[in-house]
Design a protein around this motif. Structure first.
Motif, mmCIF file in Angstrom:
data_model
loop_
_atom_site.group_PDB
_atom_site.id
_atom_site.type_symbol
_atom_site.label_atom_id
_atom_site.label_comp_id
_atom_site.label_asym_id
_atom_site.label_seq_id
_atom_site.Cartn_x
_atom_site.Cartn_y
_atom_site.Cartn_z
ATOM 1 N N LEU A 1 2.494 122.189 -54.180
ATOM 2 C CA LEU A 1 3.134 122.836 -55.317
ATOM 3 C C LEU A 1 3.025 121.908 -56.520
ATOM 4 N N ILE A 2 2.391 122.412 -57.585
ATOM 5 C CA ILE A 2 2.227 121.641 -58.814
ATOM 6 C C ILE A 2 3.201 122.146 -59.863
ATOM 7 N N ASP A 3 3.914 121.230 -60.477
ATOM 8 C CA ASP A 3 4.828 121.578 -61.559
ATOM 9 C C ASP A 3 4.768 120.486 -62.618
ATOM 10 N N HIS A 4 4.675 120.897 -63.881
ATOM 11 C CA HIS A 4 4.558 119.942 -64.983
ATOM 12 C C HIS A 4 3.454 118.918 -64.721
ATOM 13 N N SER A 5 2.308 119.440 -64.244
ATOM 14 C CA SER A 5 1.075 118.657 -64.104
ATOM 15 C C SER A 5 1.073 117.685 -62.927
ATOM 16 N N GLN A 6 2.111 117.713 -62.095
ATOM 17 C CA GLN A 6 2.182 116.810 -60.955
ATOM 18 C C GLN A 6 2.411 117.581 -59.659
ATOM 19 N N VAL A 7 1.948 117.036 -58.554
ATOM 20 C CA VAL A 7 2.263 117.591 -57.242
ATOM 21 C C VAL A 7 3.687 117.177 -56.888
ATOM 22 N N VAL A 8 4.550 118.166 -56.691
ATOM 23 C CA VAL A 8 5.950 117.862 -56.394
ATOM 24 C C VAL A 8 6.323 118.179 -54.956
ATOM 25 N N LEU A 9 5.449 118.886 -54.240
ATOM 26 C CA LEU A 9 5.699 119.198 -52.835
ATOM 27 C C LEU A 9 4.371 119.438 -52.151
ATOM 28 N N HIS A 10 4.204 118.890 -50.942
ATOM 29 C CA HIS A 10 2.906 118.947 -50.273
ATOM 30 C C HIS A 10 3.147 118.833 -48.778
ATOM 31 N N GLY A 11 2.640 119.791 -47.989
ATOM 32 C CA GLY A 11 2.784 119.677 -46.540
ATOM 33 C C GLY A 11 2.506 120.991 -45.836
ATOM 34 N N PRO A 12 2.514 120.984 -44.493
ATOM 35 C CA PRO A 12 2.356 122.223 -43.719
ATOM 36 C C PRO A 12 3.481 123.203 -44.013
ATOM 37 N N VAL A 13 3.155 124.492 -44.073
ATOM 38 C CA VAL A 13 4.122 125.507 -44.473
ATOM 39 C C VAL A 13 5.347 125.494 -43.574
ATOM 40 N N HIS A 14 5.150 125.487 -42.248
ATOM 41 C CA HIS A 14 6.306 125.571 -41.352
ATOM 42 C C HIS A 14 7.196 124.342 -41.472
ATOM 43 N N GLU A 15 6.605 123.168 -41.738
ATOM 44 C CA GLU A 15 7.404 121.968 -41.862
ATOM 45 C C GLU A 15 8.119 121.902 -43.206
ATOM 46 N N VAL A 16 7.476 122.432 -44.253
ATOM 47 C CA VAL A 16 8.145 122.508 -45.552
ATOM 48 C C VAL A 16 9.383 123.389 -45.442
ATOM 49 N N ARG A 17 9.268 124.535 -44.774
ATOM 50 C CA ARG A 17 10.412 125.429 -44.624
ATOM 51 C C ARG A 17 11.525 124.767 -43.811
ATOM 52 N N GLU A 18 11.147 124.042 -42.790
ATOM 53 C CA GLU A 18 12.162 123.352 -41.993
ATOM 54 C C GLU A 18 12.827 122.237 -42.797
ATOM 55 N N ARG A 19 12.056 121.606 -43.668
ATOM 56 C CA ARG A 19 12.592 120.520 -44.478
ATOM 57 C C ARG A 19 13.685 121.019 -45.421
ATOM 58 N N PHE A 20 13.574 122.281 -45.836
ATOM 59 C CA PHE A 20 14.529 122.861 -46.774
ATOM 60 C C PHE A 20 15.615 123.679 -46.061
ATOM 61 N N ARG A 21 15.731 123.515 -44.760
ATOM 62 C CA ARG A 21 16.705 124.307 -44.008
ATOM 63 C C ARG A 21 18.114 124.070 -44.551
ATOM 64 N N ASP A 22 18.948 125.116 -44.494
ATOM 65 C CA ASP A 22 20.295 125.075 -45.063
ATOM 66 C C ASP A 22 21.383 125.217 -44.007
ATOM 67 N N ASN A 23 21.025 125.100 -42.727
ATOM 68 C CA ASN A 23 22.005 125.260 -41.637
ATOM 69 C C ASN A 23 22.633 126.651 -41.627
ATOM 70 N N ILE A 24 21.835 127.656 -41.992
ATOM 71 C CA ILE A 24 22.326 129.033 -41.980
ATOM 72 C C ILE A 24 21.786 129.746 -40.738
ATOM 73 N N PHE A 25 22.656 130.489 -40.081
ATOM 74 C CA PHE A 25 22.290 131.190 -38.851
ATOM 75 C C PHE A 25 22.719 132.644 -38.946
ATOM 76 N N ARG A 26 21.926 133.500 -38.266
ATOM 77 C CA ARG A 26 22.280 134.914 -38.124
ATOM 78 C C ARG A 26 22.691 135.168 -36.680
ATOM 79 N N LEU A 27 23.780 135.904 -36.512
ATOM 80 C CA LEU A 27 24.280 136.195 -35.174
ATOM 81 C C LEU A 27 24.585 137.676 -35.028
#
Length: 317
Positions: free
Chosen positions: A203-229
């Motif tokens: 992800l490039i923002d303001h001319s710099q790479v600000v996030l870089h990685g495998p999609v599934h790991e990026v999503r896990e990195r941003f996890r919010d501890n939210i669960f559906r039951l």
């Protein structure tokens, strides 16, 4: 070894710094999503990788060596600004472009006819391009991009102007190209497509790479501890301070469908144990943030970014 490596790429246009020390690494045989808001520098980077323009400084490595003129024959590029000749016959110019990429006229015609049949556009072979709809024209340009079977395929907003049926068609073709060993760089604003087909992103923002990685790991990195039951009980479980909070709940039939947020430091086993004392649990799944949520959060910086660490880097220098 990575198939494409961009190292410390800098590109300045007049008073605009398009790329500021950009680094990306793209594995062979993967679909790599290049993301970012308008004007972030994505197209500039794609044009540098394709040798349309040169960086002011930095190096692009292609298949283990510095990118050179001869490598362009191994690259197929579908630009966001389509560039076919509107008054020229479709088949004639498709053969012409295929020959420019090194195919003989006979081989070009054979391959193109197979693709035209596959995309159901053979009846347009002898028609002028401006007689085709925008979607048909984009199909033609896609075919011209891939017909010489390049090792690297670059698609800049390939779904622009397509209806859902043709978007799905192109996604399937891109996945098939990956299965055949091609490496794809895919620039888009369609985050749902990123989740569907991309292996890794930058992800490039303001001319710099600000996030870089495998999609599934990026999503896990941003996890919010939210669960559906889904549970059965006389009523929804009462929130337990220090364990979880209830975000929303809805009764459907004989079940309660809930969204809860687990407190930091609480294990899933402890959470389930606490819930089981109040209700019978029928389903339990963590809700990972979508790539759309991550895109907005990262670009707007409305919430703190996760801590850095391999294989991600978040760079706000």
């Amino acid at each position: 070894m990575y198939f494409i490596e961009a190292e410390n790429i800098v590109k300045q246009y007049a008073n605009h710094l398009a790329l500021d020390r950009v680094n990306i690494s793209i594995p062979r045989g993967k679909i790599f999503g290049l993301l970012g808001p308008n004007g972030a520098g994505k197209t500039t980077l794609l044009r540098i990788v394709n040798r349309i323009t040169a960086p002011d400084s930095g190096t692009v490595r292609f298949d283990g060596h510095p990118l050179q003129v001869g490598d362009t024959s191994r690259i197929g590029y579908l630009p966001e600004e389509r560039g076919l000749y509107k008054k020229m016959k479709v088949g004639e110019q498709a053969v012409y472009f295929a020959q420019l990429k090194g195919l003989s006229r006979r081989e070009a015609r054979q391959r193109l006819e197979a693709w035209f049949q596959k995309f159901d556009i053979m009846r347009w072979w002898n028609r002028k391009l401006d007689e085709l709809s925008k979607g048909m024209q984009q199909k033609v340009q896609f075919v011209i991009t891939v017909v010489h079977r390049p090792d690297l395929l670059i698609f800049d907003e390939p779904f622009s102007g397509f209806d859902p049926v043709n978007v799905d068609l192109l996604k399937k073709e891109m996945l098939e190209l990956k299965e055949k060993g091609h490496t794809l760089i895919f620039s888009t604003h369609d985050m749902a497509s990123v989740e569907e087909i991309c292996d890794e992103i930058a992800l490039i923002d303001h001319s710099q790479v600000v996030l870089h990685g495998p999609v599934h790991e990026v999503r896990e990195r941003f996890r919010d501890n939210i669960f559906r039951l889904r549970v059965t009980a006389s009523g929804p479980p009462a929130p337990l301070p220090g364990v979880f909070s209830l975000l929303s709940g809805e009764k459907k039939g004989g079940y309660h469908e809930l969204r809860i947020r687990k407190n930091d430091g609480v294990s899933n086993a402890s959470l389930l144990e606490a819930l089981a004392r109040q209700c019978e649990i029928h389903s339990f799944a963590e809700e990972l943030p979508s790539m759309n949520d991550i895109f907005i959060r990262t670009v707007t910086q409305t919430q703190p970014l996760p801590s850095t660490g391999h294989p991600y880097h978040i760079n706000r220098s």
